[in-house]
Scaffold this motif. Sequence first.
Motif, PDB file in Angstrom:
ATOM      1  N   GLY A 167      25.883  13.905   2.498  1.00  0.00           N
ATOM      2  CA  GLY A 167      24.370  13.074   2.364  1.00  0.00           C
ATOM      3  C   GLY A 167      23.603  12.872   3.367  1.00  0.00           C
ATOM      4  O   GLY A 167      24.602  11.732   4.110  1.00  0.00           O
ATOM      5  N   ALA A 168      22.730  12.886   4.050  1.00  0.00           N
ATOM      6  CA  ALA A 168      21.559  11.818   4.332  1.00  0.00           C
ATOM      7  C   ALA A 168      21.691  10.431   4.715  1.00  0.00           C
ATOM      8  O   ALA A 168      21.135  10.177   2.986  1.00  0.00           O
ATOM      9  CB  ALA A 168      19.988  12.979   5.180  1.00  0.00           C
ATOM     10  N   ALA A 169      21.772   9.830   4.743  1.00  0.00           N
ATOM     11  CA  ALA A 169      21.599   8.302   4.913  1.00  0.00           C
ATOM     12  C   ALA A 169      20.046   8.053   4.962  1.00  0.00           C
ATOM     13  O   ALA A 169      19.134   8.438   5.915  1.00  0.00           O
ATOM     14  CB  ALA A 169      22.499   7.569   5.259  1.00  0.00           C
ATOM     15  N   PRO A 170      19.431   7.136   4.053  1.00  0.00           N
ATOM     16  CA  PRO A 170      18.008   6.295   4.743  1.00  0.00           C
ATOM     17  C   PRO A 170      17.918   6.191   5.923  1.00  0.00           C
ATOM     18  O   PRO A 170      18.862   5.709   5.860  1.00  0.00           O
ATOM     19  CB  PRO A 170      17.533   5.862   3.363  1.00  0.00           C
ATOM     20  N   PRO A 171      17.221   6.544   6.300  1.00  0.00           N
ATOM     21  CA  PRO A 171      17.260   5.248   7.850  1.00  0.00           C
ATOM     22  C   PRO A 171      16.938   4.027   7.980  1.00  0.00           C
ATOM     23  O   PRO A 171      16.342   3.422   6.524  1.00  0.00           O
ATOM     24  CB  PRO A 171      15.320   5.838   7.973  1.00  0.00           C
ATOM     25  N   THR A 172      16.941   2.991   8.562  1.00  0.00           N
ATOM     26  CA  THR A 172      17.267   1.166   8.938  1.00  0.00           C
ATOM     27  C   THR A 172      16.026   1.258   9.291  1.00  0.00           C
ATOM     28  O   THR A 172      15.276   1.664  10.572  1.00  0.00           O
ATOM     29  CB  THR A 172      17.889   0.756   8.884  1.00  0.00           C
ATOM     30  N   VAL A 173      15.567   0.519   9.105  1.00  0.00           N
ATOM     31  CA  VAL A 173      14.029  -0.070   9.092  1.00  0.00           C
ATOM     32  C   VAL A 173      13.771  -2.120   9.716  1.00  0.00           C
ATOM     33  O   VAL A 173      14.148  -2.167   8.547  1.00  0.00           O
ATOM     34  CB  VAL A 173      12.399  -0.259   8.316  1.00  0.00           C
ATOM     35  N   VAL A 174      13.759  -2.366  10.651  1.00  0.00           N
ATOM     36  CA  VAL A 174      13.513  -3.967  11.246  1.00  0.00           C
ATOM     37  C   VAL A 174      12.452  -4.280  11.835  1.00  0.00           C
ATOM     38  O   VAL A 174      11.787  -3.241  12.790  1.00  0.00           O
ATOM     39  CB  VAL A 174      14.412  -4.555  12.083  1.00  0.00           C
ATOM     40  N   GLU A 175      11.535  -4.666  11.475  1.00  0.00           N
ATOM     41  CA  GLU A 175      10.017  -5.655  12.107  1.00  0.00           C
ATOM     42  C   GLU A 175       9.913  -6.842  12.798  1.00  0.00           C
ATOM     43  O   GLU A 175      11.268  -7.639  12.430  1.00  0.00           O
ATOM     44  CB  GLU A 175       9.641  -5.377  10.484  1.00  0.00           C
ATOM     45  N   TRP A 176       8.912  -6.925  13.355  1.00  0.00           N
ATOM     46  CA  TRP A 176       9.391  -7.812  13.253  1.00  0.00           C
ATOM     47  C   TRP A 176       7.191  -8.389  13.938  1.00  0.00           C
ATOM     48  O   TRP A 176       6.284  -7.548  13.757  1.00  0.00           O
ATOM     49  CB  TRP A 176       8.879  -8.108  15.285  1.00  0.00           C
ATOM     50  N   SER A 177       6.769  -9.144  13.286  1.00  0.00           N
ATOM     51  CA  SER A 177       5.651  -9.394  13.505  1.00  0.00           C
ATOM     52  C   SER A 177       5.144 -11.094  12.760  1.00  0.00           C
ATOM     53  O   SER A 177       6.084 -11.927  12.241  1.00  0.00           O
ATOM     54  CB  SER A 177       4.929  -8.915  11.799  1.00  0.00           C
ATOM     55  N   GLU A 178       3.980 -11.747  13.081  1.00  0.00           N
ATOM     56  CA  GLU A 178       3.298 -12.934  12.874  1.00  0.00           C
ATOM     57  C   GLU A 178       2.399 -13.384  12.830  1.00  0.00           C
ATOM     58  O   GLU A 178       1.121 -12.265  13.103  1.00  0.00           O
ATOM     59  CB  GLU A 178       3.330 -13.538  14.980  1.00  0.00           C
ATOM     60  N   ALA A 179       1.815 -14.243  11.741  1.00  0.00           N
ATOM     61  CA  ALA A 179       0.882 -14.278  11.245  1.00  0.00           C
ATOM     62  C   ALA A 179      -0.438 -13.970  12.552  1.00  0.00           C
ATOM     63  O   ALA A 179      -0.234 -15.088  13.527  1.00  0.00           O
ATOM     64  CB  ALA A 179       0.624 -15.449  10.343  1.00  0.00           C
ATOM     65  N   GLY A 180      -1.197 -13.321  12.091  1.00  0.00           N
ATOM     66  CA  GLY A 180      -2.667 -13.032  13.067  1.00  0.00           C
ATOM     67  C   GLY A 180      -2.458 -13.085  14.717  1.00  0.00           C
ATOM     68  O   GLY A 180      -3.185 -12.935  15.080  1.00  0.00           O
ATOM     69  N   CYS A 181      -1.082 -12.223  14.169  1.00  0.00           N
ATOM     70  CA  CYS A 181      -1.349 -11.267  16.109  1.00  0.00           C
ATOM     71  C   CYS A 181      -1.256 -10.151  16.001  1.00  0.00           C
ATOM     72  O   CYS A 181      -0.286  -9.060  14.786  1.00  0.00           O
ATOM     73  CB  CYS A 181       0.135 -11.903  15.970  1.00  0.00           C
ATOM     74  N   TYR A 182      -1.716  -9.417  16.507  1.00  0.00           N
ATOM     75  CA  TYR A 182      -1.859  -7.643  16.585  1.00  0.00           C
ATOM     76  C   TYR A 182      -1.486  -6.690  18.177  1.00  0.00           C
ATOM     77  O   TYR A 182      -1.414  -6.991  18.957  1.00  0.00           O
ATOM     78  CB  TYR A 182      -3.413  -7.597  16.589  1.00  0.00           C
ATOM     79  N   PRO A 183       0.056  -6.309  17.610  1.00  0.00           N
ATOM     80  CA  PRO A 183       0.742  -5.906  19.031  1.00  0.00           C
ATOM     81  C   PRO A 183       0.611  -4.552  19.617  1.00  0.00           C
ATOM     82  O   PRO A 183      -0.707  -3.702  18.688  1.00  0.00           O
ATOM     83  CB  PRO A 183       1.909  -5.442  18.572  1.00  0.00           C
ATOM     84  N   SER A 184       0.591  -4.218  20.069  1.00  0.00           N
ATOM     85  CA  SER A 184      -0.016  -2.966  21.081  1.00  0.00           C
ATOM     86  C   SER A 184       1.184  -1.956  21.077  1.00  0.00           C
ATOM     87  O   SER A 184       2.547  -1.610  20.552  1.00  0.00           O
ATOM     88  CB  SER A 184      -0.996  -3.419  22.701  1.00  0.00           C
ATOM     89  N   GLU A 185       0.973  -0.906  21.478  1.00  0.00           N
ATOM     90  CA  GLU A 185       2.356   0.180  21.717  1.00  0.00           C
ATOM     91  C   GLU A 185       3.571  -0.607  22.296  1.00  0.00           C
ATOM     92  O   GLU A 185       3.276  -0.889  23.594  1.00  0.00           O
ATOM     93  CB  GLU A 185       2.394   1.104  22.778  1.00  0.00           C
ATOM     94  N   PRO A 186       4.694   0.149  21.965  1.00  0.00           N
ATOM     95  CA  PRO A 186       5.866  -0.919  22.389  1.00  0.00           C
ATOM     96  C   PRO A 186       6.614   0.518  23.246  1.00  0.00           C
ATOM     97  O   PRO A 186       6.157   1.323  23.500  1.00  0.00           O
ATOM     98  CB  PRO A 186       6.731  -0.942  21.332  1.00  0.00           C
ATOM     99  N   VAL A 187       6.824  -0.559  24.104  1.00  0.00           N
ATOM    100  CA  VAL A 187       7.695   0.160  25.570  1.00  0.00           C
ATOM    101  C   VAL A 187       8.862  -0.128  25.624  1.00  0.00           C
ATOM    102  O   VAL A 187       9.752  -1.193  26.117  1.00  0.00           O
ATOM    103  CB  VAL A 187       7.053   0.253  26.906  1.00  0.00           C
TER     104      VAL A 187
END
Length: 296
Positions: A210-230
């Motif tokens: 069976g397919a294993a569920p994807p894993t997700v890792v995030e980065w965030s910081e209060a009040g910060c808005y990132p653009s497209e990652p490269v």
Amino acid sequence: MVNERTNVNVSVGRFGRSGGDVYARTDGNVLLRVDPESLAVTGRTSYEAHNKELRGPLSSAHPSTCPETGDTYNFTMDFGAAGATYKVFCVPAEGGLSGAYEVARFDAPPSYIHSFFLTSRYVVLGGWPALFRPLRMLWGGNVANAIDFDAASPATFYHLELPRINPAYATRRHTHTYGASYVEADTERGDFYWNALAKISTVTPAEGTGAAPPTVVEWSEAGCYPSEPVFVARPGGTAEDDGVVLSVVVDVPRQRTFLLVLDAPRFSELARAEVDAVVPLTFHGAFLDEEAAASD
């Protein structure tokens, strides 16, 4: 509606090998030829102007180029009784737009398809649950207001924006995808915008498992808005995610902007370079020299 007022400013790039004309592109069947040095507009054309079979008001703002052949693929969409007719076409690496030819045609619901991808054998168009209402577009002349979300359609595991991969894995099997996302803590703001970066990793299951569920890792910081990652690969690296992820981030509380550098394997911060000013968020950057080199 595509007309003289259509805002053609989503992406900039070439069709075919290096040295060809540079075009600004959008989600309509319209192209602006621009000077690569000054970006001044030098002409206006369309896919239909080069091949009359490529009719239809809509297209993708992001054509996909095969890294092996240099051929570029896109589609046009025309509305009709069956919903929509999609015409997938190829712009050959050596022939440019004048050599564009159709490779497939099919009828399907009129989905808004801003971008798509290639495998080594197929052009893959995702039929997202954002559906055009053609009559509403004709009456109002407004594309955005003519799109409805079909809540009955299957949803994705995680609605990720501006996805990017290691460009060396274009058309190949890959595991890691990077994109902009949001964290729930900031949804109390009335002006929703993505406020996080995410790395989604998937594993192809072995035959019979069976397919294993994807894993997700995030980065965030209060009040910060990132653009497209490269993603930028480490020189000499061999693993798919051996490198760094870059994003321009607006820090609203401090009224500053910084270039964020994340370690791609762990998706943790390595460094940031700050400027004492607010730099507008960016969507799709393009390096024309790199694009040309990829098709040589």
